[in-house]
Design a protein around this motif. Structure first.
Motif, PDB file in Angstrom:
ATOM      1  N   ASP A  52       0.844  -1.201   0.000  1.00 22.76           N
ATOM      2  CA  ASP A  52       0.000   0.000   0.000  1.00 22.76           C
ATOM      3  C   ASP A  52       0.872   1.241   0.000  1.00 22.76           C
ATOM      4  N   GLU A  59       4.269   6.893   1.656  1.00 20.33           N
ATOM      5  CA  GLU A  59       4.866   5.830   2.457  1.00 20.33           C
ATOM      6  C   GLU A  59       4.503   4.475   1.841  1.00 20.33           C
ATOM      7  N   TRP A  65       3.880   0.769   2.593  1.00 22.16           N
ATOM      8  CA  TRP A  65       3.589  -0.168   3.666  1.00 22.16           C
ATOM      9  C   TRP A  65       3.368  -1.559   3.088  1.00 22.16           C
ATOM     10  N   GLN A 117       1.826  -5.316   3.927  1.00 26.13           N
ATOM     11  CA  GLN A 117       0.927  -6.068   4.805  1.00 26.13           C
ATOM     12  C   GLN A 117       1.159  -7.554   4.590  1.00 26.13           C
ATOM     13  N   ARG A 144       1.882  -5.514   9.673  1.00 25.82           N
ATOM     14  CA  ARG A 144       1.994  -4.443   8.676  1.00 25.82           C
ATOM     15  C   ARG A 144       3.172  -3.564   9.062  1.00 25.82           C
ATOM     16  N   VAL A 145       4.066  -3.302   8.108  1.00 23.48           N
ATOM     17  CA  VAL A 145       5.311  -2.594   8.401  1.00 23.48           C
ATOM     18  C   VAL A 145       5.542  -1.510   7.359  1.00 23.48           C
ATOM     19  N   LEU A 146       6.025  -0.349   7.823  1.00 24.75           N
ATOM     20  CA  LEU A 146       6.473   0.707   6.917  1.00 24.75           C
ATOM     21  C   LEU A 146       7.846   0.323   6.387  1.00 24.75           C
ATOM     22  N   ARG A 205       9.833   5.437   2.927  1.00 24.71           N
ATOM     23  CA  ARG A 205       9.169   6.647   2.448  1.00 24.71           C
ATOM     24  C   ARG A 205       9.775   7.001   1.104  1.00 24.71           C
TER      25      ARG A 205
END
Length: 274
Positions: free
Chosen positions: A39, A48, A50, A52, A87-89, A92
């Motif tokens: 995402d 950003e 992300w 999942q 879920r992880v960033l 950026r």
């Protein structure tokens, strides 16, 4: 506000270790289910990326860009390990018109296999091996080098060879055969995560042959499915392999098993069993 990149591509490894890719905007007929979702979100401080995790077990991901690599924090390629259903960033990214590629491999790269004796994974007293360790037909790559194909009539109950958690289930395929190598990643299978981070794969299950759900804890000897011949298969059998993530790649592991007649000693040189 939620933004979408110009192109988002997911890439992952299937039960048999084959790389597979999918553009969510151009879904191919009967694709294996993806392992993760990417995402692109902008909350006012820039896009950003992300990731999942869609599995009930950890995955490792790396975010790349095709063509010109945009500036990002951290710089691309960026790696992350994501826990079960987490879920992880990942990064950026300075712009969203880049084509982003998220590569996914199941398992945690820090797995430390223990010396375990696996139980016989079929409810049958007959032992017949169609292909063993290092088999010339399809057991030459790292992911399957220590896989074993146990011949079994279609519909034979498949049993868990070790306690664990059902990490992944693929059950949407109905056909099998050797007509096209493209079908090699279109087999029904169950992936079970063990407490030492290793994973056992039970593949080529019958249509509708998965009898457990993702996230379910199973016990050694429990019925989990029925054998079949889905995917790239020359006949009914159970493809059994123990794997570990070795840093964005799957590697098969040697294993010990107690079969119908006693301890099985597999030999790669003979591509069979002693």
């Amino acid at each position: 506000m939620r933004m979408r990149a110009a192109a988002i591509v997911l890439a992952w490894v299937t039960a048999t270790g084959m790389a597979h890719a999918q553009d969510p905007q151009r879904h191919a007929y009967q694709d294996p289910a993806p392992l993760a979702r990417l995402d692109i979100v902008d909350r006012g401080q820039g896009p950003e990326a992300w990731a999942q995790n869609l599995l009930s077990g950890p995955i490792e991901v790396v975010l790349r860009a095709r063509g010109t690599t945009p500036a990002a924090r951290p710089a691309l390629p960026a790696r992350a390990t994501i826990p079960a259903l987490g879920r992880v960033l990942v990064a950026r990214v300075d712009r969203t018109n880049a084509e982003l590629l998220l590569e996914v491999v199941p398992g945690h790269a820090g797995a430390r296999p223990r010396d375990v004796e696996y139980a016989w994974p079929l409810a049958t007293g007959t032992l017949r091996i169609g292909q063993g360790w290092g088999g010339a037909f399809s057991h030459r790559d790292d992911e399957n080098r220590h896989a074993v194909d146990f011949a079994a009539p279609e519909g034979t109950p498949v049993l868990a060879a070790r306690d664990g958690v059902v990490m992944q289930v693929e059950a949407g395929f109905a056909d099998g055969g050797l007509d096209s190598p493209d079908d090699i990643d279109r087999a029904n299978f169950i992936r079970i995560l063990h407490d030492d981070g290793t994973m056992a794969v039970y593949a080529h299950l019958a249509p509708g042959g998965a009898q457990v759900r993702q996230g379910e804890r199973v016990r050694r000897g429990q019925r989990i499915g029925t054998s079949g011949s889905t995917g790239y298969s020359g006949g009914p059998h159970l493809h059994f392999v123990v794997q570990a993530n070795r840093g964005l790649r799957l590697a098969s592991l040697p294993f010990k098993m107690f079969g119908p007649g006693g301890i099985l000693r597999f030999s790669e040189a003979a591509a069979g069993v002693e």
